[in-house]
Design a protein around this motif. Structure first.
Motif, mmCIF file in Angstrom:
data_model
loop_
_atom_site.group_PDB
_atom_site.id
_atom_site.type_symbol
_atom_site.label_atom_id
_atom_site.label_comp_id
_atom_site.label_asym_id
_atom_site.label_seq_id
_atom_site.Cartn_x
_atom_site.Cartn_y
_atom_site.Cartn_z
ATOM 1 N N LEU A 47 6.430 -39.855 -13.042
ATOM 2 C CA LEU A 47 7.271 -38.474 -13.003
ATOM 3 C C LEU A 47 7.912 -38.724 -11.625
ATOM 4 C CD1 LEU A 47 4.815 -35.867 -14.196
ATOM 5 C CD2 LEU A 47 6.314 -37.123 -15.394
ATOM 6 N N PRO A 48 8.940 -38.662 -11.442
ATOM 7 C CA PRO A 48 9.811 -38.944 -10.189
ATOM 8 C C PRO A 48 9.481 -37.901 -9.048
ATOM 9 C CG PRO A 48 11.346 -39.148 -11.873
ATOM 10 C CD PRO A 48 10.134 -38.476 -12.331
ATOM 11 N N GLU A 76 10.937 -34.368 -18.477
ATOM 12 C CA GLU A 76 12.258 -34.679 -17.951
ATOM 13 C C GLU A 76 12.195 -35.768 -16.903
ATOM 14 O OE1 GLU A 76 16.450 -32.178 -16.205
ATOM 15 O OE2 GLU A 76 14.440 -31.114 -16.860
ATOM 16 N N GLY A 77 13.086 -36.756 -16.887
ATOM 17 C CA GLY A 77 13.209 -37.581 -15.685
ATOM 18 C C GLY A 77 12.135 -38.728 -15.454
ATOM 19 N N SER A 78 11.241 -38.417 -16.506
ATOM 20 C CA SER A 78 10.196 -39.407 -16.516
ATOM 21 C C SER A 78 10.569 -40.877 -17.095
ATOM 22 C CB SER A 78 8.884 -39.101 -17.152
ATOM 23 O OG SER A 78 9.317 -39.038 -18.721
ATOM 24 N N TYR A 79 9.754 -41.779 -16.778
ATOM 25 C CA TYR A 79 10.027 -43.150 -17.203
ATOM 26 C C TYR A 79 8.717 -44.027 -17.463
ATOM 27 C CZ TYR A 79 10.280 -44.763 -12.324
ATOM 28 O OH TYR A 79 10.171 -44.781 -11.014
ATOM 29 N N ARG A 112 7.382 -32.271 -4.655
ATOM 30 C CA ARG A 112 7.574 -31.680 -6.076
ATOM 31 C C ARG A 112 6.373 -31.179 -6.513
ATOM 32 N NH1 ARG A 112 10.327 -34.953 -11.077
ATOM 33 N NH2 ARG A 112 9.620 -33.670 -12.939
ATOM 34 N N GLU A 145 4.784 -28.875 -15.789
ATOM 35 C CA GLU A 145 4.985 -29.858 -16.962
ATOM 36 C C GLU A 145 3.880 -30.688 -17.410
ATOM 37 O OE1 GLU A 145 7.911 -32.834 -14.825
ATOM 38 O OE2 GLU A 145 7.272 -31.666 -13.090
ATOM 39 N N TYR A 148 3.968 -30.546 -9.806
ATOM 40 C CA TYR A 148 4.116 -31.003 -11.450
ATOM 41 C C TYR A 148 3.245 -30.203 -12.331
ATOM 42 C CZ TYR A 148 5.898 -35.262 -8.866
ATOM 43 O OH TYR A 148 6.436 -35.972 -8.105
ATOM 44 N N SER A 166 10.226 -36.114 -5.207
ATOM 45 C CA SER A 166 11.684 -35.258 -4.607
ATOM 46 C C SER A 166 11.877 -36.184 -3.271
ATOM 47 C CB SER A 166 11.388 -33.878 -4.364
ATOM 48 O OG SER A 166 10.342 -33.770 -3.593
ATOM 49 N N LEU A 174 13.775 -44.714 -4.496
ATOM 50 C CA LEU A 174 14.723 -43.899 -3.835
ATOM 51 C C LEU A 174 15.321 -44.175 -2.699
ATOM 52 C CD1 LEU A 174 12.678 -40.127 -4.296
ATOM 53 C CD2 LEU A 174 14.461 -41.237 -5.916
ATOM 54 N N ARG A 178 11.887 -46.878 -9.824
ATOM 55 C CA ARG A 178 13.155 -46.384 -9.303
ATOM 56 C C ARG A 178 13.053 -45.867 -8.125
ATOM 57 N NH1 ARG A 178 14.518 -43.107 -15.041
ATOM 58 N NH2 ARG A 178 14.270 -45.217 -16.450
#
Length: 344
Positions: free
Chosen positions: A186-187, A326-329, A232, A237, A234, A189, A282, A280
């Motif tokens: 989970l990204p 959303e935005g997870s990978y 952020r 979610e 969590y 912020s 930042l 990913r």
């Protein structure tokens, strides 16, 4: 307002209790905005009262967490911006308890200052209230302590405490984690609220605070704006995901980065394998590494690197988890490696 409560001698010693009363009046609307159905007391009492709803929780378990914001506060002081730092305080607590699958119910804050400035305290509490609303919990009390001589002029400390609720049968239990399970990222912020002693050292913030107002094209904002970006939260979610699939484990990526936190959620005999190229990262972390000539190991052992939370799910549930978050990978896999985190 307590018009008859005032001590001349106490004020001579540096504490004007009337400022405390003023601060409470200013923060009341922010606190009230967080109230949920269980709140049964008003701000200002000796304790915050909250009635737990356990109708759907046959075997209720309370999960408690406490934390502070740390030296990220030094940036808030330097920029004289205090309306978001409270979000960080809440996030550091609620993101920990959600790793057990627990829903935060109540939150309390503690603000200690050398000199109480009511408007500044209001801004701090405004941020705390915003964080509580994002986490779905109620701010039911706290403490503002004026302690001249202990804190420098204009500085303060901020910490918090939360209590969460989960049914014993729904606690995220890592006993079910097996080799081949999938790690979901989970990204984050930004830097969130850990590693700021190194951040301040890299940019020499204490001696050159003006660096915080420098615009960096790769960030699309000033350094200070990027670093003060709130942590952020969590909670909602992760709770929503747990309604649909089995979450086997969760790791809040805080101090210690990947190497310390991901193994904490894994049972003995198992570890994590993550492809470095899949992370990913930042831009703020690339800037920190380049400016400070920090090794890759130290970066991943200090910062979240763009991953604020890692969830462990079965391979059969991975696609559904990625679709719901959303935005997870896909970050990596669980492997036979005794509680270690491999970056390959």
């Amino acid at each position: 307002m307590h018009n008859d409560s005032y001590s001349t001698r106490y004020e001579e010693a540096g504490v004007d209790i009337r400022r405390g009363y003023q601060a409470v009046e200013l923060m009341k609307k922010h606190v009230a905005s967080t109230y949920t159905r269980g709140v049964i007391s008003d701000l200002g009492g000796f304790g915050g009262l909250f009635e737990l709803d356990v109708k759907e929780t046959p075997n209720p378990v309370l999960v408690c967490g406490t934390d502070g914001v740390g030296t990220k506060l030094k940036l808030a002081f330097a920029l004289d911006r205090h309306d978001t730092i409270g979000i960080d305080c809440v996030a550091m607590c609620v993101n920990d308890v959600i790793c057990c699958g627990a829903k935060p119910q109540v939150f309390l804050d503690y603000i200690a200052l050398g000199r109480l400035e009511p408007e500044k305290v209001e801004q701090i509490v405004k941020g705390v209230a915003q964080g509580c609303k994002e986490a779905g919990c109620a701010l039911i009390g706290g403490e503002t302590a004026e302690m001249p001589g202990l804190y420098q002029e204009g500085e303060y400390d901020l910490a918090g405490f939360c209590t969460a609720l989960v049914d014993k049968s729904k606690v995220f239990n890592n006993a079910g984690i097996a080799e081949g399970d999938v790690l979901i990222a989970l990204p984050s912020s930004g830097v969130h609220s850990n590693g700021f002693s190194l951040v301040r050292h890299i940019f020499n913030v204490d001696d050159k605070p003006e660096i915080l107002k420098v615009f960096y094209p790769e960030l699309g904002m000033t350094l200070g704006q990027a670093l003060l970006e709130p942590t952020r939260i969590y909670v909602k979610e992760v709770l929503e995901l747990a309604r649909h699939i089995t979450v086997k484990g969760a790791s809040h990526i805080t101090g210690g980065g990947f190497y310390e936190n991901i193994p904490r959620s894994l049972p003995e005999g198992l570890g994590a394998r993550i492809r470095r190229s899949d992370v990913r990262v930042l831009s703020i972390f690339k800037l920190l590494q380049r400016t400070g000539s920090v090794s890759e190991h130290d970066m991943f052992n200090t910062f979240n690197m763009g991953v604020g939370m890692v969830l462990t799910v079965g391979k059969e549930d991975a696609a559904a988890a990625l679709a719901l978050l959303e935005g997870s990978y896909h970050l990596g896999e669980v492997v036979a490696n005794d509680k270690a985190c491999e970056l390959v």
